[in-house]
Design a protein around this motif. Sequence first.
Motif, short mmCIF file in Angstrom:
data_model
loop_
_atom_site.label_atom_id
_atom_site.label_comp_id
_atom_site.label_asym_id
_atom_site.label_seq_id
_atom_site.Cartn_x
_atom_site.Cartn_y
_atom_site.Cartn_z
N LYS A 193 46.55 38.17 40.65
CA LYS A 193 45.31 38.38 41.70
C LYS A 193 44.93 37.06 42.48
O LYS A 193 43.87 36.89 42.94
CB LYS A 193 44.01 38.60 40.71
CG LYS A 193 44.17 39.87 39.83
CD LYS A 193 44.46 41.16 40.67
CE LYS A 193 44.76 42.37 39.59
NZ LYS A 193 45.26 43.68 40.32
N LYS A 204 42.18 39.70 49.05
CA LYS A 204 42.03 40.64 50.15
C LYS A 204 41.99 39.70 51.56
O LYS A 204 42.63 40.03 52.49
CB LYS A 204 40.80 41.53 50.09
CG LYS A 204 40.56 42.47 51.29
CD LYS A 204 39.03 43.03 51.28
CE LYS A 204 39.18 44.07 52.24
NZ LYS A 204 37.82 44.75 52.39
N CYS A 226 49.45 40.06 43.60
CA CYS A 226 48.55 41.18 44.13
C CYS A 226 49.54 42.43 43.85
O CYS A 226 50.71 42.41 43.56
CB CYS A 226 48.09 41.26 45.76
SG CYS A 226 49.73 41.47 46.94
N GLU A 278 47.20 47.11 46.91
CA GLU A 278 46.30 46.02 47.71
C GLU A 278 46.95 45.71 48.71
O GLU A 278 46.54 45.43 50.00
CB GLU A 278 46.04 44.90 46.81
CG GLU A 278 45.15 45.24 45.46
CD GLU A 278 45.26 44.19 44.38
OE1 GLU A 278 44.14 44.41 43.59
OE2 GLU A 278 46.08 43.33 44.17
N THR A 308 47.02 48.53 51.28
CA THR A 308 45.71 48.79 51.75
C THR A 308 45.06 47.65 52.59
O THR A 308 44.52 48.04 53.90
CB THR A 308 44.68 49.15 50.63
OG1 THR A 308 45.37 50.10 49.85
CG2 THR A 308 43.31 49.47 51.27
N TRP A 309 45.16 46.35 52.15
CA TRP A 309 44.50 45.33 52.98
C TRP A 309 45.03 45.07 54.13
O TRP A 309 44.57 44.45 55.10
CB TRP A 309 44.38 44.10 52.11
CG TRP A 309 43.50 44.23 50.63
CD1 TRP A 309 42.35 45.15 50.65
CD2 TRP A 309 43.61 43.54 49.58
NE1 TRP A 309 42.05 45.07 49.43
CE2 TRP A 309 42.59 44.17 48.87
CE3 TRP A 309 44.27 42.59 48.85
CZ2 TRP A 309 42.30 43.44 47.24
CZ3 TRP A 309 44.28 41.95 47.75
CH2 TRP A 309 43.11 42.61 47.05
#
Length: 521
Positions: A417, A421, A448, A452, A455-456
């Motif tokens: 993580k 974003k 990530c 993610e 999408t980001w």
Amino acid sequence: MASNGVSGLDMEKKSGGGGGVEDIYGEDSATEDQLVTPRTVSVASGYTLLRDPHHNKGLAFTEKERDAHYLRGLLPPAVLNQDLQEKRLMHNLRQYKVPLQRYMAMMDLQERNERLFYKLLIDNVEELLPVVYTPTVGEACQKYGSIFRRPQGLYISLKEKGKILEVLKNWPERSIQVIVVTDGERILGLGDLGCQGMGIPVGKLSLYTALGGLRPSACLPVTIDVGTNNEQLLKDEFYIGLKQRRATGQEYAELLHEFMCAVKQNYGERVLVQFEDFANHNAFELLAKYSKTHLVFNDDIQGTASVVLAGLIASLKLVGGSLAEHTFLFLGAGEAGTGIAELIALEISKQTKAPLEETRKKIWLVDSKGLIVHSRMESLQHFKKPWAHEHESIRALLDAVKSIKPTVLIGSSGVGKTFTKEVVEAMTSFNEKPLILALSNPTSQSECTAEEAYTWSKGRAIFASGSPFDPVEYNGKLFVPGQANNAYIFPGFGLGLIMSGAIRVHEDMLLAACEYTNQHI
């Protein structure tokens, strides 16, 4: 002994009906109409044969074989060929919802019917690779003491100091071509798992057979047990290793040196020793020390670097430009990060004829203390010093991304993580197609997820990870994430070393492997 008293060397080999895994690893080509071990001097029979994983075929033994090897009554009357057994076992495996249960079922199969295990793995590699290798092998190592049933490799602990050559001779196979060894200190991104790290050499070597074609009997998994600093394991009544803190310094070095000398003495100059999941300080020292005297390969440093470089070269078809025109930023400056960085710099140097010191300047690394810059030189570990460039100090990854403006972001931190974003959006703000590689294993430690990243970045990222992710649907388009996993390179690279009779590994071999792999991506 075989019931008819005929040695395997006297048996005439029949043509036709072969195929399957027997031809892949080239040891026994037995089929339903052949004797079970045509190349061995003698084989067990009856009850013992059914408990020998190298030669047991389960219900695939024919009527003729059951008579020849005293198997009448020891098996149900049905005769099921290997294809039918595979179909049944795959059906059973798919009933398990928990990945660790699938892993245990596959290990059970390997321990009772080796040829069927490899047939399943070869025929269903996309489905079963995540089961016998990352990410499931990480959980298996964490719980190895609880699920331990039968030793799958050779354990060499501090108790064996002074006797390692004798220990190697206890292993039943004599013609060893590749050894995968770990000391369990840095298993994937899970940390110190001590003796329970054995799952890694076992998993790696199963891929040497399934993907590289080496005979299983030529592969030796080894765990060096010098203790563990994992408090949880030290207090665990089921822990299978030495319950003491890790040996370091001279005691550690002497044990490893005795092991390396004993390996060369027992198996010869051409045996490949592949180091796996050693902590940074030991990994670099062992590779530097023994690369001059042994055929050694560090998968975390060199294997990861090779597969990532191959992926980067392939990605140029999508993003354009040459490797030298890109700027690279790493999160993580350990074995994987610095290994990848060095191989990228070597490839750029090879392509442009520029000095290595110059090509390194296109590559930036961030460690736990921030961007590696020249002002930190005195406090840096030796393997980080080549990456200390002139720049202001930067602590946070996001700030480093905004300042360096990399075209490629590579995660090798072992911390999940960390590609937030904000980081991905920053990469997208100055790149039409940002390259984002979240390489840390297992899946839980990935910087990530594929979802993610897509999408980001609003579907613009070119993404790859160390462990597999499912395809992602975004804005009506299906994105299939890449996987930059060492499994795509080390079995073939090791096979090449063995087939060529090499006695040392050179950088040019790694670059050649990257270029060849790229042609087949």
